[in-house]
Design a protein around this motif. Structure first.
Motif, PDB file in Angstrom:
ATOM      1  N   MET A 127      19.090  20.364  37.539  1.00  0.00           N
ATOM      2  CA  MET A 127      19.224  19.820  36.168  1.00  0.00           C
ATOM      3  C   MET A 127      19.315  21.081  35.148  1.00  0.00           C
ATOM      4  N   LYS A 128      18.473  22.012  35.510  1.00  0.00           N
ATOM      5  CA  LYS A 128      18.316  23.394  34.710  1.00  0.00           C
ATOM      6  C   LYS A 128      19.615  23.998  34.628  1.00  0.00           C
ATOM      7  N   GLU A 129      20.251  24.110  35.760  1.00  0.00           N
ATOM      8  CA  GLU A 129      21.698  24.875  35.737  1.00  0.00           C
ATOM      9  C   GLU A 129      22.736  24.072  35.068  1.00  0.00           C
ATOM     10  N   ARG A 130      22.591  22.432  35.131  1.00  0.00           N
ATOM     11  CA  ARG A 130      23.496  21.606  34.438  1.00  0.00           C
ATOM     12  C   ARG A 130      23.204  21.772  32.930  1.00  0.00           C
ATOM     13  N   LEU A 131      22.384  22.094  32.401  1.00  0.00           N
ATOM     14  CA  LEU A 131      22.084  22.479  30.749  1.00  0.00           C
ATOM     15  C   LEU A 131      22.580  23.570  30.442  1.00  0.00           C
ATOM     16  N   GLN A 132      22.434  24.593  31.412  1.00  0.00           N
ATOM     17  CA  GLN A 132      22.901  25.956  30.906  1.00  0.00           C
ATOM     18  C   GLN A 132      24.169  25.971  31.196  1.00  0.00           C
ATOM     19  N   GLU A 133      24.904  25.268  32.155  1.00  0.00           N
ATOM     20  CA  GLU A 133      26.369  25.150  32.016  1.00  0.00           C
ATOM     21  C   GLU A 133      26.885  24.356  30.776  1.00  0.00           C
ATOM     22  N   LEU A 134      26.272  23.487  30.407  1.00  0.00           N
ATOM     23  CA  LEU A 134      26.708  22.880  29.186  1.00  0.00           C
ATOM     24  C   LEU A 134      26.840  23.669  28.056  1.00  0.00           C
ATOM     25  N   GLU A 135      25.532  24.135  28.109  1.00  0.00           N
ATOM     26  CA  GLU A 135      25.544  25.107  26.683  1.00  0.00           C
ATOM     27  C   GLU A 135      26.632  26.281  26.668  1.00  0.00           C
ATOM     28  N   GLN A 136      26.950  26.808  27.992  1.00  0.00           N
ATOM     29  CA  GLN A 136      28.072  27.641  27.793  1.00  0.00           C
ATOM     30  C   GLN A 136      29.309  26.961  27.303  1.00  0.00           C
ATOM     31  N   GLU A 137      29.608  26.075  28.209  1.00  0.00           N
ATOM     32  CA  GLU A 137      30.967  25.155  27.913  1.00  0.00           C
ATOM     33  C   GLU A 137      30.929  24.860  26.241  1.00  0.00           C
ATOM     34  N   ALA A 138      29.801  24.287  25.958  1.00  0.00           N
ATOM     35  CA  ALA A 138      29.796  23.749  24.271  1.00  0.00           C
ATOM     36  C   ALA A 138      30.190  25.062  23.546  1.00  0.00           C
ATOM     37  N   LEU A 139      29.504  26.112  23.896  1.00  0.00           N
ATOM     38  CA  LEU A 139      29.768  27.446  22.738  1.00  0.00           C
ATOM     39  C   LEU A 139      31.152  27.778  23.039  1.00  0.00           C
ATOM     40  N   ASN A 140      31.703  27.699  24.165  1.00  0.00           N
ATOM     41  CA  ASN A 140      33.091  28.027  24.393  1.00  0.00           C
ATOM     42  C   ASN A 140      34.123  27.297  23.672  1.00  0.00           C
ATOM     43  N   GLN A 141      33.933  26.064  23.435  1.00  0.00           N
ATOM     44  CA  GLN A 141      34.745  25.102  22.710  1.00  0.00           C
ATOM     45  C   GLN A 141      34.668  25.232  21.337  1.00  0.00           C
ATOM     46  N   VAL A 142      33.324  25.336  20.782  1.00  0.00           N
ATOM     47  CA  VAL A 142      33.042  25.545  19.410  1.00  0.00           C
ATOM     48  C   VAL A 142      33.929  26.929  18.996  1.00  0.00           C
TER      49      VAL A 142
ATOM     50  N   GLY B 106      26.741  11.668  24.667  1.00  0.00           N
ATOM     51  CA  GLY B 106      27.170  13.027  25.374  1.00  0.00           C
ATOM     52  C   GLY B 106      26.260  13.589  26.422  1.00  0.00           C
ATOM     53  N   PRO B 107      26.655  14.687  27.092  1.00  0.00           N
ATOM     54  CA  PRO B 107      25.943  15.030  28.360  1.00  0.00           C
ATOM     55  C   PRO B 107      24.434  15.414  27.976  1.00  0.00           C
ATOM     56  N   ILE B 108      24.093  16.034  27.080  1.00  0.00           N
ATOM     57  CA  ILE B 108      22.849  16.437  26.765  1.00  0.00           C
ATOM     58  C   ILE B 108      21.800  15.091  26.385  1.00  0.00           C
ATOM     59  N   THR B 109      22.527  14.173  25.653  1.00  0.00           N
ATOM     60  CA  THR B 109      21.778  13.017  25.811  1.00  0.00           C
ATOM     61  C   THR B 109      21.380  12.139  27.053  1.00  0.00           C
ATOM     62  N   GLU B 110      22.440  12.382  27.805  1.00  0.00           N
ATOM     63  CA  GLU B 110      22.357  11.870  29.048  1.00  0.00           C
ATOM     64  C   GLU B 110      21.555  12.667  30.177  1.00  0.00           C
ATOM     65  N   VAL B 111      21.293  13.897  29.702  1.00  0.00           N
ATOM     66  CA  VAL B 111      20.196  14.546  30.675  1.00  0.00           C
ATOM     67  C   VAL B 111      18.715  14.151  29.947  1.00  0.00           C
ATOM     68  N   LEU B 112      18.770  14.087  28.792  1.00  0.00           N
ATOM     69  CA  LEU B 112      17.444  13.709  28.357  1.00  0.00           C
ATOM     70  C   LEU B 112      16.920  12.326  28.736  1.00  0.00           C
ATOM     71  N   ARG B 113      18.123  11.430  28.806  1.00  0.00           N
ATOM     72  CA  ARG B 113      17.824  10.218  29.208  1.00  0.00           C
ATOM     73  C   ARG B 113      17.371   9.952  30.691  1.00  0.00           C
ATOM     74  N   GLY B 114      17.744  11.156  31.457  1.00  0.00           N
ATOM     75  CA  GLY B 114      17.171  11.092  33.056  1.00  0.00           C
ATOM     76  C   GLY B 114      16.219  11.884  33.001  1.00  0.00           C
ATOM     77  N   MET B 115      15.355  12.122  32.137  1.00  0.00           N
ATOM     78  CA  MET B 115      14.321  12.777  32.312  1.00  0.00           C
ATOM     79  C   MET B 115      13.055  11.973  32.899  1.00  0.00           C
ATOM     80  N   GLY B 116      13.118  10.579  32.739  1.00  0.00           N
ATOM     81  CA  GLY B 116      12.240   9.917  33.246  1.00  0.00           C
ATOM     82  C   GLY B 116      11.902  10.054  35.086  1.00  0.00           C
ATOM     83  N   LYS B 117      13.013  10.297  35.226  1.00  0.00           N
ATOM     84  CA  LYS B 117      12.823  10.644  36.842  1.00  0.00           C
ATOM     85  C   LYS B 117      12.402  11.670  37.393  1.00  0.00           C
ATOM     86  N   LEU B 118      12.055  12.733  36.368  1.00  0.00           N
ATOM     87  CA  LEU B 118      11.493  14.065  36.700  1.00  0.00           C
ATOM     88  C   LEU B 118      10.154  13.907  36.841  1.00  0.00           C
TER      89      LEU B 118
END
Lengths: 808, 344
Positions: free
Chosen positions: B1-16, B37-49
């Protein structure tokens, strides 16, 4: 006064001063020299010639062929002058001569005949036309016998003379004589004055056997002297007398007349020569004229006399207007044998009356008017008698027949050196004062700084300390006085409130786009009564008219500034300047009398006149014509600045547009008007649509006494409402505004019209007026309900008062 | 999940980074930070952690969101500026086109000249006084030492209304009135500007109506040198320091001694020309020490008080200073003439 320097030199040494140097000194000392002129432009190589023979030119009727001896040679000269004749001595310009105008004389052929030179007229020698004796005006000048052939004419004709033109102030009548000027120049150059000879040889016959003198009006004629000169031969006066008269601007006539004129100029004493044989009696009676008496004067005019005029009579009829002009009947002519010479002292005021009534100003009358020297009256008579004996072959009879009650007292004036210095701001010494008095040829007694001065009678202008102060100052030199600043108590200079307000109003109007004009206060009788503001026309009975106007155009004092402002617009309009706004501030003259007897009220007003387009070339927006509301806006801005609440009422004023004119009121008193001028008046002045205003500043300024006071800057917001009302067209907006203000309550701060609509969607005869209402309380935020309540109150009031309806 | 977040950041910054318009940028914002959006999605899935992972991932997710937001804001500001720049370029105007006119008027030249004279004398402690233009014979003449039969009355032929009333021929009656008002025991320092009238036919140098400014100073111990000093100040101020000034004797019935003041000719500097009639000098002022008779009639004892008076003609002064060639210009009010003197 024209002063020939060659003549002046006879009485005073000019100490080698050039004319220009002398002129500068005289000007600086007190008599302005207005010009320095040459008698004639320079000429050269013109000599006296003797006409040996004079014959008709073989090929020309109007030309003569003359042989002229010029001393060194005899020249053949063709001459066109009608009066040339053999035996004459004439002025000859020899070949190589240069005449005035840089006219070079060369040998020429005239109609196939050689001519070596030119016989000259006085004009050709550069003398001015008016001073040339009549008998030689149309021809050449003929010298008297005594001149020497071959000599240059310059000296004989005084052509090298220079003339100073003195501009005399009324007090310096002493300088109306060559002797007087000599005293003045003597004071400047520190030279003594030399008097001419007055020694007369008389015959054993007594003048008293020929004439008696009786004076009835002794106040007007305190001295009358009569001399009799017999065996007179009337002819030309000697050249030098004629030359000096010419230089003084007087045309020579004959020896008798020239000598009286010469002595007039020399002594400043007018004389009159009667032909004794034509005088008509053996008695001179000086008296006031009777009503309806007349005299034919020397200029052949018949003049009506009144008891205001002093006349000389022969006991029955007038023979002269005293001091002014002689009668034609007793005029000296070529046949005169015996002269009755009058030398008299006539009172200035009496002579002035005759000058004014008969419009006769002459060298004589001017001198009497200003006052002659009582100590020269008799001496001048002797001087003239002497010259008549010498130059008119006269025999002077013994004695002067006279009436004499003339006051010849010399005035005494006391001065001190310290007082002189205190007044002038100088440090002149006692010795210096004494020296100045000596230069002026004033007798004095000195004791330390005290001087008692005996003023010579030639200086009638000197009577008091200040007169001597001026004499000392001018001879000492005005230029030598220091530049100091007053040492008295100092005060702050400032404008009065009224003066400051005047400036303020002017500056406001200029800022508002108007140019200041200045027109004449004197106008036509018609214009004086035009466009007069009602509050003025109520007071003014009739416009004030001059008793003797110079022209109808400037005959009457204005009651309004506007007519001349309209004339100003008109003047500019005619010069293609058509978009104009002027204002003028000034007085109008209001008398409430039918026949003015006391000073009128002078009312300060400001008026404006505006025409054409208001904004020229306003790209991106429409060029608007001037209209009523533009002018009203200018005034409202002014009133706002002055803190006034002025109301406007529809009115009618003559020459104004009946539907577009308003009278202005401040505190219920009228203060002027505004409006469009009537199209007929507009046409009369050849103008386009023109608007004017006229305000009473006297009244406005008396209302300007409030100093502005501080009001807190608002901390709470205002609330605004708009209200649109449909009302009858005739109802003025201001009335509705008043109703709104009266009904709205204390929270309403301002009401402002922001729209006017008439036409489609409204009933016939109705208009819609929209007002912007601003509410405000300095201490709190307003509530909607409060404003709504006020709004409803307004609505009720306007419905009731003006039958207004809320526009849907 | 950590990696997923870092990927998302990179992608978002690229698109900006790649976003070219504000609309592009908004799409990026919605895509990454929006509710779906994916980040909200990530946060929503936090319960499983697990309890250990939850704070770590939560912090990281917030960091990533914040980084993307910052970048979005910066890019947005940059793009907005570009848009504004473009808009302003399109709004370019021709600055050389004329301004929208505001109507401006101005004072009459004579008013300006009189005001300058007034201000100068006010600065020297003088007050400005005015008086009536319709005067009595007494104040216009007699109180100024010009009795009814005085020859000098001729030189200023007057507009009479009645035998006793006339349009004033000079502003000096104001002086006489002021002396009477001050009752002979105060010093007077005043100037009086105003309109005057004489029977002259209007031509280039004469006007039946013209302006005068006269001055009067009465005090104990006033000296003629004070007159010179005061008028010298006036002349130098008004005509310039370089102008020479000359005092010469003259005559006025109300002053004794009297003086006329000339200034050196501006055109020829004293050498002589047609303007100064070849004299090098131009007459501009008259004055003198107040005649004792005038003081006496004004209620001042000439043994105690002395004074000076002077007078000048603003028309003449304006003509000399500004080269006006005809006195009638002042009263014709040709707008082309008046506007030449509207500048300050």
């Amino acid at each position: 006064m024209l002063v020939s320097l060659n003549w002046l030199k006879q009485y005073v040494d000019l100490a080698d001063q050039t004319a220009e140097q002398l002129a500068d000194k005289i000007t600086k000392t007190g008599i302005e020299v207005e010009g320095v002129t040459n008698i004639a432009e320079p000429s050269s190589n013109v000599v006296v010639g003797y006409v040996e023979s004079c014959e008709k030119h073989p090929n020309a009727d109007k030309l003569n062929l003359c042989k002229v001896d010029v001393g060194s040679e005899t020249l053949q000269i063709v001459c066109g002058a009608p009066n040339v004749a053999a035996g004459q001595k004439v002025a000859v310009a020899k070949p190589g001569a240069i005449l005035p105008g840089n006219f070079k004389i060369k040998p020429v052929k005239l109609r196939d005949v050689e001519s070596n030179g030119m016989i000259c007229s006085l004009q050709e020698l550069g003398l001015s036309e008016p001073y040339i004796p009549k008998e030689v005006a149309d021809g050449i000048f003929v010298f008297p016998e005594e001149v020497e052939v071959g000599q240059p004419v310059t000296g004989y004709l005084n052509l090298d003379d220079r003339v100073l033109e003195l501009g005399l102030t009324p007090n310096r009548s002493d300088a109306l004589s060559m002797l007087g000027v000599a005293y003045e120049v003597g004071a400047i150059l520190n030279q003594k004055v030399k008097w001419p000879s007055e020694v007369v040889e008389t015959s054993s016959e007594k003048a008293a056997d020929y004439i008696s003198v009786k004076v009835e009006d002794r106040e007007s004629n305190p001295y009358y002297g009569a001399l009799i000169i017999k065996d007179i031969e009337v002819g030309p006066a000697p050249l030098w007398i004629r030359n000096y008269l010419i230089a003084a601007g007087i045309r020579p006539i004959n020896n008798v007349v020239d000598i009286t004129n010469y002595v007039l100029l020399e002594y400043g004493q007018p004389l009159h020569a009667f032909d004794y044989d034509k005088f008509g009696s053996k008695e001179v009676v000086v008296r006031r004229a009777r009503a309806n008496e007349t005299i034919v004067t020397l200029d052949d005019e018949t003049r009506a006399l009144t008891p205001e005029h002093l006349i000389i009579t022969n006991g029955s009829v007038p023979t002269a207007i005293a001091g002014v002009m002689g009668g034609a009947d007793s005029e000296v002519t070529e046949t005169t044998k015996t002269v009755l010479l009058e030398t008299a002292y006539f009172d200035g005021k009496r002579v002035r009356k005759a000058i004014k009534d008969h419009n006769l100003r002459s060298e004589s009358s001017t001198r009497f008017e200003k006052g002659v020297d009582p100590n020269r009256v008799k001496r001048a008579g002797f001087r003239a008698a002497q010259l008549l004996a010498q130059y008119a072959n006269g025999t002077v009879l013994e004695g002067v027949v006279e009436f004499d009650q003339l006051d010849r007292t010399e005035r005494k004036v006391e001065i001190t050196t310290s007082r002189i210095n205190a007044r002038l701001g100088t440090k002149i010494s006692n010795d210096e004062i004494a020296n100045i008095l000596a230069k002026l040829a004033f007798e004095y007694q000195q004791s330390g700084e005290f001087f008692t001065i005996t003023v010579p009678t030639r200086r009638q202008d000197i009577a008091i300390f200040e007169d001597i102060l001026e004499e000392v100052a001018r001879i000492y030199g005005y230029d030598k006085l220091a530049y100091t600043l007053p040492e008295g108590a100092q005060q702050a200079g400032h404008l009065t409130k009224r003066q400051a307000l005047k400036r303020y109003v002017k500056q406001y109007l200029e800022g508002a786009g108007l140019s200041e004009a200045l027109t004449y206060s004197l106008t036509t009788a018609e214009r004086a009564e035009m466009l007069v503001s009602p509050e003025i026309s109520e007071k003014a009975k009739v416009p004030i008219r001059l008793s003797m106007p110079m022209s109808e155009e400037h005959s009457t004092l204005r009651l309004s500034i506007l007519p001349e402002l309209l004339a100003t617009l008109s003047y500019n309009h005619a010069r293609k300047q058509s978009h104009l706004g002027y204002y003028e501030m000034g007085s109008v003259f209001v008398s409430n009398e039918e026949q003015i007897s006391v000073q009128p009220e002078e009312k300060l007003r400001v008026s404006g006149a505006i025409t054409g387009k208001w904004l020229l070339h306003p790209w991106q927006q429409e060029a608007k014509d001037v209209d009523f509301f533009l002018v009203k806006g200018i005034l409202e801005g002014l009133f706002a600045r002055l803190g006034f609440n002025v109301s406007y009422q529809q009115t009618e004023i003559a020459h104004m547009h009946p539907g577009r004119t308003a009278q202005l009121y401040l505190n219920k008193l009228p203060v002027g008007f505004i409006g469009q001028i009537h199209p007929q008046l507009q046409k009369a002045f050849d103008l386009k649509e023109t608007y004017v205003f006229d305000l009473d500043l006297d009244y406005l300024f008396t209302c300007c006494h409030v100093e502005p006071s501080f009001n807190k800057i608002p901390r709470y917001p205002t609330m605004t409402r708009d209200i649109a009302l449909v009302v009858d067209q005739q109802i003025p907006a201001a009335e509705i505004e008043t109703t709104i203000k009266q009904s709205a309550g204390a929270l309403l701060k301002s009401v402002q019209v922001f729209d006017l609509y008439q036409g489609e969607h409204l009933p016939e005869g109705k208009k819609s007026l929209a007002f912007n209402l601003v509410y405000f309380d300095p201490d709190r935020t307003l509530k909607d309900e409060e404003v709504e309540a006020s709004y409803q109150a307004i609505l009720t009031a306007v419905e009731k008062t003006h039958q207004a309806e809320l526009r849907g | 999940m950590k990696e997923r977040l870092q990927e998302l950041e990179q992608e978002a910054l690229n698109q900006v980074e790649q976003a070219k318009t504000l609309a592009d940028l908004d799409k990026v914002r919605v895509a990454f930070l929006g509710k779906k959006g994916p980040i909200t999605e990530v946060l929503r899935g936090m319960g499983k952690l697990s309890a250990e992972e939850r704070p770590v991932i939560g912090e990281l997710a917030n960091k990533v969101r914040s980084a993307i937001t910052t970048e979005l804001e910066q890019k947005k500001a940059k793009l907005e500026l570009a848009v504004l720049d473009q808009q302003l370029k399109a709004e370019t105007i021709d600055v050389t086109l004329p301004g929208r006119p505001v109507p401006v008027g101005g004072p009459h030249l004579l008013t300006s000249v009189v005001r300058e004279i007034e201000d100068l004398f006010i600065g020297m402690g003088f007050e400005v006084r005015e008086g009536p233009e319709v005067e009595t014979d007494y104040y216009n003449f007699e109180a100024l030492n010009l009795p009814k039969d005085h020859p000098a009355r001729d030189t200023q032929d007057s507009f009479y209304i009645t035998e006793e009333l006339l349009l004033r021929t000079q502003t000096s009656p104001v002086q006489a009135r002021t002396m009477n008002e001050y009752k002979g025991n105060q010093s007077i320092k005043m100037i009086c500007p105003g309109k005057v009238y004489r029977r002259d036919t209007d031509d280039a140098t004469h006007s039946h109506q013209f302006t005068q400014v006269e001055g009067l100073y009465v005090d104990k111990n006033v000296r003629m040198s004070d007159l010179k000093g005061v008028l010298n100040q006036f002349v130098k101020h008004f005509f310039g320091e370089e102008r020479e000034i000359r005092f010469r004797p003259s005559f006025f019935p109300f002053t004794e001694p009297s003086v006329e003041i000339d200034i050196s000719c501006k055109l020829c500097h004293g050498k002589g020309c047609s303007v100064c009639k070849q004299t090098g000098w131009i007459e501009i002022l008259g004055g003198g020490m107040v005649h004792p008779e005038v003081l006496r009639m004004g209620g001042y004892d000439p043994e105690v008080y002395s004074g000076f008076a002077f007078g000048m003609g603003p028309e003449r002064i304006a003509m000399l200073k500004y080269g006006v060639d005809d006195i009638r210009h002042f009263y014709t009010n040709d707008i082309r003439f008046l506007k030449q003197y509207h500048q300050a």
